[in-house]
Design a protein around this motif. Structure first.
Motif, PDB file in Angstrom:
ATOM      1  N   ASN A 185      61.098 -10.364   3.909  1.00  0.00           N
ATOM      2  CA  ASN A 185      62.366 -11.670   4.306  1.00  0.00           C
ATOM      3  C   ASN A 185      60.518 -13.173   4.249  1.00  0.00           C
ATOM      4  O   ASN A 185      59.994 -12.814   5.186  1.00  0.00           O
ATOM      5  N   ASP A 186      60.703 -14.189   2.837  1.00  0.00           N
ATOM      6  CA  ASP A 186      58.917 -14.431   3.184  1.00  0.00           C
ATOM      7  C   ASP A 186      59.685 -15.980   4.082  1.00  0.00           C
ATOM      8  O   ASP A 186      58.833 -16.614   4.268  1.00  0.00           O
ATOM      9  N   MET A 203      69.194  -5.128   6.885  1.00  0.00           N
ATOM     10  CA  MET A 203      69.061  -6.435   7.482  1.00  0.00           C
ATOM     11  C   MET A 203      69.215  -7.156   9.110  1.00  0.00           C
ATOM     12  O   MET A 203      69.189  -8.320   9.174  1.00  0.00           O
ATOM     13  N   ASP A 204      69.488  -6.449   9.686  1.00  0.00           N
ATOM     14  CA  ASP A 204      69.164  -6.933  11.311  1.00  0.00           C
ATOM     15  C   ASP A 204      67.666  -6.785  11.928  1.00  0.00           C
ATOM     16  O   ASP A 204      67.074  -7.769  12.395  1.00  0.00           O
ATOM     17  N   THR A 205      66.975  -6.064  11.171  1.00  0.00           N
ATOM     18  CA  THR A 205      65.314  -6.177  11.069  1.00  0.00           C
ATOM     19  C   THR A 205      64.188  -7.292  10.492  1.00  0.00           C
ATOM     20  O   THR A 205      64.321  -7.600  10.561  1.00  0.00           O
ATOM     21  N   LEU A 206      65.890  -7.531   9.436  1.00  0.00           N
ATOM     22  CA  LEU A 206      64.409  -8.841   8.822  1.00  0.00           C
ATOM     23  C   LEU A 206      65.522  -9.649   9.242  1.00  0.00           C
ATOM     24  O   LEU A 206      64.983 -10.800   7.710  1.00  0.00           O
ATOM     25  N   ARG A 207      66.488 -10.061  10.248  1.00  0.00           N
ATOM     26  CA  ARG A 207      67.171 -10.445   9.713  1.00  0.00           C
ATOM     27  C   ARG A 207      67.592 -11.730   8.495  1.00  0.00           C
ATOM     28  O   ARG A 207      67.870 -13.033   8.825  1.00  0.00           O
ATOM     29  N   ALA A 247      67.650 -14.381   0.325  1.00  0.00           N
ATOM     30  CA  ALA A 247      67.158 -13.400  -0.985  1.00  0.00           C
ATOM     31  C   ALA A 247      66.069 -12.828   0.243  1.00  0.00           C
ATOM     32  O   ALA A 247      65.650 -12.823   1.229  1.00  0.00           O
ATOM     33  N   VAL A 248      65.585 -11.779  -0.605  1.00  0.00           N
ATOM     34  CA  VAL A 248      64.919 -10.826  -0.063  1.00  0.00           C
ATOM     35  C   VAL A 248      63.625 -10.312  -1.224  1.00  0.00           C
ATOM     36  O   VAL A 248      64.530 -10.115  -2.641  1.00  0.00           O
ATOM     37  N   GLU A 249      62.398 -10.015  -0.910  1.00  0.00           N
ATOM     38  CA  GLU A 249      61.554  -9.836  -2.033  1.00  0.00           C
ATOM     39  C   GLU A 249      61.250  -8.341  -2.074  1.00  0.00           C
ATOM     40  O   GLU A 249      60.609  -7.890  -1.104  1.00  0.00           O
ATOM     41  N   VAL A 250      61.396  -7.469  -2.817  1.00  0.00           N
ATOM     42  CA  VAL A 250      61.677  -6.379  -3.466  1.00  0.00           C
ATOM     43  C   VAL A 250      59.968  -5.530  -4.265  1.00  0.00           C
ATOM     44  O   VAL A 250      60.316  -6.509  -5.390  1.00  0.00           O
ATOM     45  N   ILE A 251      59.050  -4.925  -3.104  1.00  0.00           N
ATOM     46  CA  ILE A 251      57.912  -4.699  -4.361  1.00  0.00           C
ATOM     47  C   ILE A 251      57.688  -3.127  -4.384  1.00  0.00           C
ATOM     48  O   ILE A 251      57.623  -2.779  -3.111  1.00  0.00           O
ATOM     49  N   ASN A 252      56.869  -2.908  -5.240  1.00  0.00           N
ATOM     50  CA  ASN A 252      57.018  -1.151  -5.528  1.00  0.00           C
ATOM     51  C   ASN A 252      55.389  -1.286  -4.581  1.00  0.00           C
ATOM     52  O   ASN A 252      54.068  -1.902  -5.147  1.00  0.00           O
ATOM     53  N   VAL A 253      55.200   0.169  -3.695  1.00  0.00           N
ATOM     54  CA  VAL A 253      54.406  -0.021  -3.411  1.00  0.00           C
ATOM     55  C   VAL A 253      53.942   1.914  -3.202  1.00  0.00           C
ATOM     56  O   VAL A 253      54.558   2.793  -3.270  1.00  0.00           O
ATOM     57  N   GLN A 290      46.552   0.015 -12.546  1.00  0.00           N
ATOM     58  CA  GLN A 290      48.302  -0.147 -12.592  1.00  0.00           C
ATOM     59  C   GLN A 290      49.043  -1.231 -12.357  1.00  0.00           C
ATOM     60  O   GLN A 290      48.841  -2.186 -11.947  1.00  0.00           O
ATOM     61  N   ARG A 291      50.891  -1.136 -12.821  1.00  0.00           N
ATOM     62  CA  ARG A 291      50.804  -3.075 -13.071  1.00  0.00           C
ATOM     63  C   ARG A 291      52.287  -2.669 -11.945  1.00  0.00           C
ATOM     64  O   ARG A 291      52.503  -1.599 -11.820  1.00  0.00           O
ATOM     65  N   GLN A 292      52.498  -3.442 -11.266  1.00  0.00           N
ATOM     66  CA  GLN A 292      53.403  -3.768  -9.594  1.00  0.00           C
ATOM     67  C   GLN A 292      54.744  -4.223 -10.284  1.00  0.00           C
ATOM     68  O   GLN A 292      54.869  -4.904 -10.342  1.00  0.00           O
ATOM     69  N   PHE A 293      55.658  -3.220  -9.414  1.00  0.00           N
ATOM     70  CA  PHE A 293      57.142  -4.281  -9.638  1.00  0.00           C
ATOM     71  C   PHE A 293      56.955  -5.222  -8.144  1.00  0.00           C
ATOM     72  O   PHE A 293      57.442  -4.528  -7.053  1.00  0.00           O
ATOM     73  N   THR A 294      57.819  -6.267  -8.691  1.00  0.00           N
ATOM     74  CA  THR A 294      57.621  -7.297  -7.669  1.00  0.00           C
ATOM     75  C   THR A 294      59.151  -8.404  -8.250  1.00  0.00           C
ATOM     76  O   THR A 294      58.917  -8.770  -9.223  1.00  0.00           O
ATOM     77  N   LYS A 295      59.812  -8.318  -7.397  1.00  0.00           N
ATOM     78  CA  LYS A 295      61.767  -9.050  -7.999  1.00  0.00           C
ATOM     79  C   LYS A 295      62.464  -9.554  -6.636  1.00  0.00           C
ATOM     80  O   LYS A 295      62.338  -9.075  -5.498  1.00  0.00           O
ATOM     81  N   PHE A 296      62.533 -10.804  -6.470  1.00  0.00           N
ATOM     82  CA  PHE A 296      63.859 -11.691  -5.795  1.00  0.00           C
ATOM     83  C   PHE A 296      65.260 -11.002  -6.191  1.00  0.00           C
ATOM     84  O   PHE A 296      65.757 -10.999  -7.216  1.00  0.00           O
ATOM     85  N   TYR A 297      65.831 -10.541  -4.982  1.00  0.00           N
ATOM     86  CA  TYR A 297      67.671 -10.486  -4.780  1.00  0.00           C
ATOM     87  C   TYR A 297      67.515 -11.194  -4.165  1.00  0.00           C
ATOM     88  O   TYR A 297      67.650 -10.530  -2.953  1.00  0.00           O
ATOM     89  N   SER A 298      69.566 -10.787  -3.959  1.00  0.00           N
ATOM     90  CA  SER A 298      70.097 -11.154  -3.301  1.00  0.00           C
ATOM     91  C   SER A 298      70.533  -9.962  -2.605  1.00  0.00           C
ATOM     92  O   SER A 298      71.374  -9.115  -3.295  1.00  0.00           O
ATOM     93  N   ALA A 299      70.553  -9.960  -0.712  1.00  0.00           N
ATOM     94  CA  ALA A 299      70.474  -9.136   0.339  1.00  0.00           C
ATOM     95  C   ALA A 299      72.601  -9.058   0.980  1.00  0.00           C
ATOM     96  O   ALA A 299      72.623 -10.001   1.123  1.00  0.00           O
ATOM     97  N   TYR A 300      72.551  -8.012   0.269  1.00  0.00           N
ATOM     98  CA  TYR A 300      74.199  -7.788   0.962  1.00  0.00           C
ATOM     99  C   TYR A 300      74.151  -5.771   1.606  1.00  0.00           C
ATOM    100  O   TYR A 300      73.144  -5.385   1.126  1.00  0.00           O
TER     101      TYR A 300
END
Length: 363
Positions: free
Chosen positions: A87-88, A121-125, A131-137, A34-44
């Motif tokens: 959050n890397d 937002m608080d959990t991930l600081r 920037a936050v990484e969004v990965i399909n799992v 399977q192919r996995q979706f992963t991408k970086f976005y700006s979190a608000y």
């Protein structure tokens, strides 16, 4: 299913094609990985979203841009859609990267942005624009979650089961270490996720039978047995109960629920609660109706004696069940008694003799 790792989608499980199409049968197998979706976005935070979506703050789903849906529709993914947010730039106390799991609510965000509930937002600081990484799992369906309320105010809720069932419908996944926020009666309650099963890190709670266990809230003190003068008199009963466990938060919650149910039952309408009255009785005994009427008259006479003429405070009309009230006797106010002139006028009325225009014939 597998835990979220670098090899999440090398699994022989069902998937689907297209935007929100149902998955394949469980025993279907893929010919390739399977192919996995992963991408970086700006979190608000959701508070910065243009639409009025503040209720999403009390859930576990995010807003993503439409381009993410277009890209996911071209992949072989597992439904329902679950994502790992990572959050890397920040690490937890154990040295791992900060992460949590979520579902998607809408694909209506601006391109390059994702909108997260404030507790995420608080959990991930994360700060707005980070920037936050969004990965399909894919996650295992959960069977048990253990939560710890962060305040003893959580014990004031009468029906915890109904509140949690309604609140957890807004979540797709739960991760150990999350500090989720739910809302009830315009009051926010924070719950810390302490444990999940069967996966020790995160679970999928969509369409699953989930058992919820509670740890004592922060600041909760276990009740202790009170010793009084009568403790020695009831020594045998106390010795019989010495091996019983002390009360816990779960027991207190059940007691509060039982008390609320008992109060609701007492407020229900109960018909035919009045006492019966017989219409006839034996010759040697007075009639029950007569005795009932005499007691009612005595009560009314006593009530009228207790009320003074000068007392202007209204008195409640307290009548026995089955008694009808047709009003008090008319008592004219002072100064309204008829005078002698008025009496003479009353007597002069209708004193004339009658006349007819045509005499009656005699037969």
């Amino acid at each position: 299913y597998a835990e979220d790792s670098d090899d999440d989608f090398a699994m022989d499980i069902g998937g689907g094609f297209g935007g929100f199409m149902p998955p394949r049968p469980l025993h279907a197998r893929y010919t390739g990985r399977q192919r996995q979706f992963t991408k970086f976005y700006s979190a608000y935070p959701i508070a910065a979203y243009q639409g009025n979506k503040m209720d999403a703050n009390y859930g576990g789903k995010i807003f993503m841009p439409p381009s993410a849906l277009d890209e996911i529709s071209q992949l072989e993914v597992v439904y329902p859609l679950l994502f790992k947010l990572q959050n890397d730039e920040e690490e937890s106390t154990s040295g791992t990267k900060l992460r949590t799991h979520c579902g998607v609510l809408e694909f209506t965000a601006e391109e390059g942005r994702v909108y997260l509930p404030q507790w995420m937002m608080d959990t991930l600081r994360l700060s707005p624009g980070s920037a936050v990484e969004v990965i399909n799992v894919a996650l295992l369906h959960g069977s048990l979650v253990k939560l710890q309320p962060q305040s003893v105010d959580f014990l004031d809720i009468s029906d915890h089961r109904a509140v949690l069932e309604n609140a957890l419908r807004r979540f797709s996944a739960l991760t150990v270490g999350d500090m989720i926020t739910i809302e009830y009666n315009n009051h926010e309650y924070k719950l810390n996720v302490l444990e999940t099963q069967p996966s020790p890190s995160a679970i999928n709670i969509v369409e699953t039978d989930l058992s919820v266990d509670f740890a004592p809230p922060i600041g909760y003190v276990e009740p202790t047995a009170q010793s009084g003068p009568g403790s020695q008199a009831s020594n045998s009963s106390s010795m019989a109960n010495i091996n019983q466990p002390t009360s816990s938060m779960a027991k207190d919650i059940r007691q509060k629920e039982d008390a609320a149910k008992g109060e609701a039952a007492s407020l229900r309408f109960q018909a035919f609660r009045g006492a019966g009255v017989r219409l006839s009785s034996g010759a040697d005994k007075p009639s029950s109706v007569r005795s009932y009427a005499s007691s009612t008259a005595d009560n009314n006479e006593k009530q009228s004696q207790d009320i003074s003429p000068d007392d202007e405070t209204p008195v409640p009309l307290d009548l026995p069940i089955g008694t009808l009230f047709f009003g008090y006797k008319l008592i004219p106010p002072p100064g309204s008694e008829p005078t002698d002139a008025n009496d003479a006028n009353e007597e002069d009325k209708f004193q004339g003799e009658g006349r007819v225009l045509r005499q009656r014939r005699k037969r």
